[in-house]
Design an enzyme around this catalytic site. Structure first.
Site, PDB file in Angstrom:
ATOM      1  N   SER A  56       8.685  16.974 -10.888  1.00 17.15           N
ATOM      2  CA  SER A  56       9.258  15.642 -10.707  1.00 17.15           C
ATOM      3  C   SER A  56       8.885  15.083  -9.348  1.00 17.15           C
ATOM      4  CB  SER A  56      10.787  15.735 -10.810  1.00 17.15           C
ATOM      5  OG  SER A  56      11.401  14.542 -10.351  1.00 17.15           O
ATOM      6  N   TYR A  64      18.780  19.341  -7.680  1.00 15.69           N
ATOM      7  CA  TYR A  64      17.839  19.171  -8.796  1.00 15.69           C
ATOM      8  C   TYR A  64      16.406  19.186  -8.271  1.00 15.69           C
ATOM      9  CZ  TYR A  64      14.807  16.911 -12.118  1.00 15.69           C
ATOM     10  OH  TYR A  64      13.739  16.619 -12.931  1.00 15.69           O
ATOM     11  N   LYS A 116      13.213  22.028  -8.702  1.00 23.08           N
ATOM     12  CA  LYS A 116      11.845  21.745  -9.138  1.00 23.08           C
ATOM     13  C   LYS A 116      10.836  22.272  -8.122  1.00 23.08           C
ATOM     14  CE  LYS A 116      12.585  19.755 -13.060  1.00 23.08           C
ATOM     15  NZ  LYS A 116      12.128  20.345 -14.327  1.00 23.08           N
TER      16      LYS A 116
HETATM   17  P1  NAD Z   1      15.787  16.137 -21.851  1.00 21.54           P
HETATM   18  O1  NAD Z   1      17.109  16.555 -21.361  1.00 21.54           O
HETATM   19  O2  NAD Z   1      15.667  15.073 -22.877  1.00 21.54           O
HETATM   20  O3  NAD Z   1      14.968  17.397 -22.394  1.00 21.54           O
HETATM   21  C1  NAD Z   1      15.187  18.686 -21.896  1.00 21.54           C
HETATM   22  C2  NAD Z   1      15.375  19.588 -23.116  1.00 21.54           C
HETATM   23  O4  NAD Z   1      15.513  20.927 -22.669  1.00 21.54           O
HETATM   24  C3  NAD Z   1      16.643  19.248 -23.921  1.00 21.54           C
HETATM   25  O5  NAD Z   1      16.315  19.201 -25.285  1.00 21.54           O
HETATM   26  C4  NAD Z   1      17.589  20.417 -23.629  1.00 21.54           C
HETATM   27  O6  NAD Z   1      18.439  20.698 -24.728  1.00 21.54           O
HETATM   28  C5  NAD Z   1      16.596  21.533 -23.355  1.00 21.54           C
HETATM   29  N1  NAD Z   1      17.098  22.605 -22.478  1.00 21.54           N
HETATM   30  C6  NAD Z   1      17.662  22.485 -21.253  1.00 21.54           C
HETATM   31  N2  NAD Z   1      17.952  23.707 -20.757  1.00 21.54           N
HETATM   32  C7  NAD Z   1      17.541  24.625 -21.684  1.00 21.54           C
HETATM   33  C8  NAD Z   1      17.560  26.031 -21.747  1.00 21.54           C
HETATM   34  N3  NAD Z   1      18.101  26.771 -20.769  1.00 21.54           N
HETATM   35  N4  NAD Z   1      17.043  26.641 -22.850  1.00 21.54           N
HETATM   36  C9  NAD Z   1      16.512  25.901 -23.871  1.00 21.54           C
HETATM   37  N5  NAD Z   1      16.474  24.538 -23.877  1.00 21.54           N
HETATM   38  C10 NAD Z   1      16.987  23.923 -22.782  1.00 21.54           C
HETATM   39  O7  NAD Z   1      14.948  15.735 -20.549  1.00 21.54           O
HETATM   40  P2  NAD Z   1      13.522  15.039 -20.398  1.00 21.54           P
HETATM   41  O8  NAD Z   1      13.740  13.709 -19.781  1.00 21.54           O
HETATM   42  O9  NAD Z   1      12.748  15.147 -21.654  1.00 21.54           O
HETATM   43  O10 NAD Z   1      12.849  15.972 -19.284  1.00 21.54           O
HETATM   44  C11 NAD Z   1      12.085  17.093 -19.658  1.00 21.54           C
HETATM   45  C12 NAD Z   1      11.700  17.797 -18.381  1.00 21.54           C
HETATM   46  O11 NAD Z   1      11.032  16.881 -17.512  1.00 21.54           O
HETATM   47  C13 NAD Z   1      12.907  18.324 -17.595  1.00 21.54           C
HETATM   48  O12 NAD Z   1      12.564  19.587 -17.021  1.00 21.54           O
HETATM   49  C14 NAD Z   1      13.083  17.294 -16.484  1.00 21.54           C
HETATM   50  O13 NAD Z   1      13.647  17.868 -15.315  1.00 21.54           O
HETATM   51  C15 NAD Z   1      11.668  16.848 -16.244  1.00 21.54           C
HETATM   52  N6  NAD Z   1      11.578  15.496 -15.698  1.00 21.54           N
HETATM   53  C16 NAD Z   1      12.218  14.462 -16.321  1.00 21.54           C
HETATM   54  C17 NAD Z   1      12.153  13.171 -15.766  1.00 21.54           C
HETATM   55  C18 NAD Z   1      12.879  12.020 -16.401  1.00 21.54           C
HETATM   56  O14 NAD Z   1      13.164  11.036 -15.693  1.00 21.54           O
HETATM   57  N7  NAD Z   1      13.176  12.069 -17.679  1.00 21.54           N
HETATM   58  C19 NAD Z   1      11.419  12.940 -14.611  1.00 21.54           C
HETATM   59  C20 NAD Z   1      10.770  14.021 -14.009  1.00 21.54           C
HETATM   60  C21 NAD Z   1      10.863  15.289 -14.560  1.00 21.54           C
HETATM   61  C1  WQD Z   2      15.717   3.452 -11.128  1.00 19.23           C
HETATM   62  C2  WQD Z   2      16.098   2.222 -10.308  1.00 19.23           C
HETATM   63  C3  WQD Z   2      18.274   2.394  -9.313  1.00 19.23           C
HETATM   64  C4  WQD Z   2      20.471   2.358 -13.110  1.00 19.23           C
HETATM   65  C5  WQD Z   2      15.838   9.400 -11.587  1.00 19.23           C
HETATM   66  C6  WQD Z   2      16.017  10.757 -10.981  1.00 19.23           C
HETATM   67  C7  WQD Z   2      14.677  11.434 -10.816  1.00 19.23           C
HETATM   68  C8  WQD Z   2      13.911  11.406 -12.123  1.00 19.23           C
HETATM   69  C9  WQD Z   2      13.802  10.007 -12.681  1.00 19.23           C
HETATM   70  C10 WQD Z   2      14.169  13.591 -13.116  1.00 19.23           C
HETATM   71  C11 WQD Z   2      16.796   2.579  -9.007  1.00 19.23           C
HETATM   72  C12 WQD Z   2      18.234   1.262 -10.333  1.00 19.23           C
HETATM   73  C13 WQD Z   2      19.470   2.335 -12.157  1.00 19.23           C
HETATM   74  C14 WQD Z   2      21.389   1.277 -13.170  1.00 19.23           C
HETATM   75  C15 WQD Z   2      20.230   0.231 -11.345  1.00 19.23           C
HETATM   76  N1  WQD Z   2      14.522  12.262 -13.070  1.00 19.23           N
HETATM   77  N2  WQD Z   2      19.345   1.288 -11.310  1.00 19.23           N
HETATM   78  N3  WQD Z   2      21.228   0.243 -12.283  1.00 19.23           N
HETATM   79  O1  WQD Z   2      16.904   7.203  -9.660  1.00 19.23           O
HETATM   80  O2  WQD Z   2      14.458   6.465  -9.633  1.00 19.23           O
HETATM   81  O3  WQD Z   2      15.084   8.627 -10.705  1.00 19.23           O
HETATM   82  O4  WQD Z   2      15.143   9.490 -12.817  1.00 19.23           O
HETATM   83  O5  WQD Z   2      13.267  14.123 -12.526  1.00 19.23           O
HETATM   84  O6  WQD Z   2      14.905  12.743 -10.390  1.00 19.23           O
HETATM   85  O7  WQD Z   2      16.587  10.602  -9.690  1.00 19.23           O
HETATM   86  O8  WQD Z   2      15.732   6.482 -11.782  1.00 19.23           O
HETATM   87  O9  WQD Z   2      16.390   5.004 -13.616  1.00 19.23           O
HETATM   88  O10 WQD Z   2      18.221   6.128 -12.249  1.00 19.23           O
HETATM   89  O11 WQD Z   2      16.877   4.283 -11.257  1.00 19.23           O
HETATM   90  O12 WQD Z   2      20.116  -0.717 -10.556  1.00 19.23           O
HETATM   91  O13 WQD Z   2      22.346   1.257 -13.994  1.00 19.23           O
HETATM   92  O14 WQD Z   2      17.050   1.432 -11.053  1.00 19.23           O
HETATM   93  O15 WQD Z   2      19.020   2.019  -8.155  1.00 19.23           O
HETATM   94  O16 WQD Z   2      16.396   1.631  -8.025  1.00 19.23           O
HETATM   95  P1  WQD Z   2      15.580   7.144 -10.328  1.00 19.23           P
HETATM   96  P2  WQD Z   2      16.876   5.502 -12.303  1.00 19.23           P
END
Ligand code: NAD
Ligand code: WQD
Length: 342
Positions: free
Chosen positions: A123, A147, A151
């Site tokens: 991330s 978090y 990562k």
């Molecule tokens: P998500 O929560 O939709 O998907 C994660 C999946 O992993 C879920 O289905 C959950 O049930 C499963 N899971 C969690 N812990 C588990 C475990 N111990 N054993 C088996 N299954 C497990 O999230 P996502 O948005 O699809 O994100 C997927 C990955 O990408 C995550 O590792 C997240 O940290 C990373 N990521 C997400 C974002 C984002 O903004 N969505 C951004 C950067 C990184």
């Molecule tokens: C985006 C922008 C908020 C909601 C998060 C996690 C990051 C990654 C991606 C896992 C910001 C604004 C948001 C709302 C708002 N996840 N906002 N009203 O915070 O950039 O990143 O998701 O890896 O770790 O921190 O994403 O979508 O929450 O916010 O104004 O109701 O929207 O302030 O500027 P963020 P976000």
């Protein structure tokens, strides 16, 4: 055959469809702590083949050993993880157990099974409070919450494992802000409870589930005062995983452990996203300006040139597709995967 840990989740489910459409078989492992079983059938419809599914926890070594003995897994994409920043502050041990210990258990099982290709869902949060956007992979790594720390810890673990095993191939993909949904409207982001992220919240306002959007601050040092982020379509992310797998299957130039950004390289503000959503969907998104959210940065977005150069990957979808595809998913499935597929 590729193992998708967390394969029922938002990004993994879309990646699974892309794998199937590329003729790459995969197995889903998921404990459904943040997803619904209903997604599996839709992955099957869109991918043209029902996914092989194992219900289990990535922290359970016996489950992993059994899975690796039953299926000819050649590589793993490790999506399984908890991702809510606020929750990680409230319960850091849970995040370190699930995200870090879970990865170690997975690595040990892969070593026992002789599986040596590893793609990790990292991330942009590993960059922490950096105001040096566009961010390249050499930017300082200073996560500001458990978090992000989890990562970065996993990245360090994978770097050291790759150094110890010259025949391993590792890619850590640093996603920026994934948004959007499969263009069919059959799959999308299905957050539990009140969405923390911007795009699903906008969708729920547009469909009438919430009265208005709170814009967290309009006094940031950005063009319109609202937060700027690098939003990337989930299907572009899926394509990035295919590109990473192809890279790992080839001969790496240099290190066998790649850290790489997956972003568009474009910063979009909250108000720009609201305006784009209204323009491309015809839906109104009422909002009010609220106080800043603790821990938010003013602006960060990617320098995606390394992914372009090394993976031959570049995001192709813009705000139009992000908003149209989000809306199609949202209004056809107001209750997410709890709704029957239409
Ligand atoms: P998500 O929560 O939709 O998907 C994660 C999946 O992993 C879920 O289905 C959950 O049930 C499963 N899971 C969690 N812990 C588990 C475990 N111990 N054993 C088996 N299954 C497990 O999230 P996502 O948005 O699809 O994100 C997927 C990955 O990408 C995550 O590792 C997240 O940290 C990373 N990521 C997400 C974002 C984002 O903004 N969505 C951004 C950067 C990184
Ligand atoms: C985006 C922008 C908020 C909601 C998060 C996690 C990051 C990654 C991606 C896992 C910001 C604004 C948001 C709302 C708002 N996840 N906002 N009203 O915070 O950039 O990143 O998701 O890896 O770790 O921190 O994403 O979508 O929450 O916010 O104004 O109701 O929207 O302030 O500027 P963020 P976000």
């Amino acid at each position: 055959m590729i193992l998708l840990t967390g394969g029922a989740g938002y990004i993994a489910s879309h990646t699974g469809v892309a794998l199937a459409q590329a003729g790459i078989p995969y197995v889903v492992l998921d404990n459904f702590c943040n997803s619904q079983p209903g997604v599996l059938a839709r992955m099957g419809v869109l991918g043209g083949i029902s996914p092989i599914f194992v219900q289990g926890d990535v922290r359970d070594a016996a489950t992993l050993d059994d899975l690796f003995s039953r299926y000819p897994i050649t590589g793993v994409i490790h999506f399984a993880g908890l991702k809510a920043v606020g929750d990680s502050v409230a319960d850091p041990a849970l995040y370190y157990d699930n995200n870090v210990s879970g990865t170690i258990t997975l690595i040990r099982a892969m070593e026992r099974a002789g599986v040596k290709q590893f793609v990790f869902s990292s991330s942009a949060t590993v960059y922490g409070n950096s105001d040096a956007s566009p961010l390249n992979e050499s930017a300082p790594l200073s996560p500001i919450n458990p978090y992000g720390q989890s990562k970065l810890m996993v990245e360090y673990i994978l770097r050291d494992v790759a150094a110890a095993h010259a025949d391993w191939r590792v890619a850590c993909l640093r996603y920026f802000n994934p948004v959007g949904a499969h263009t069919s409207g059959l799959m999308g982001e299905d957050p539990r409870g009140v969405p923390g992220n911007l795009m699903p919240f906008i969708g729920q306002v547009a469909v009438g589930r919430r009265p208005e959007l709170n814009v967290f601050g309009n006094d940031y040092p950005t063009p319109d005062g609202t937060g700027v982020r690098d939003y990337i379509h989930v299907m572009d992310l899926a394509d990035g995983h295919l590109a990473a797998l192809r890279y790992l299957q080839g001969e790496p130039s240099g290190s066998n452990c790649l850290m790489v950004n997956l972003g568009t390289g474009q910063g979009i503000s909250v108000l720009q996203m609201v305006q784009a959503f209204e323009q491309h969907t015809g839906q109104k998104v009422p909002y009010k300006v609220a106080p800043r959210r603790a821990g938010d940065l003013a602006s960060y977005y990617a320098d995606p040139s390394l992914a372009n150069r090394v993976l031959g990957w570049k995001a192709k979808r813009g705000l139009k597709e992000m908003c149209e595809d989000s809306w199609r998913w949202q209004h056809r499935n107001p209750n997410g995967y709890a709704d029957p597929a239409t």
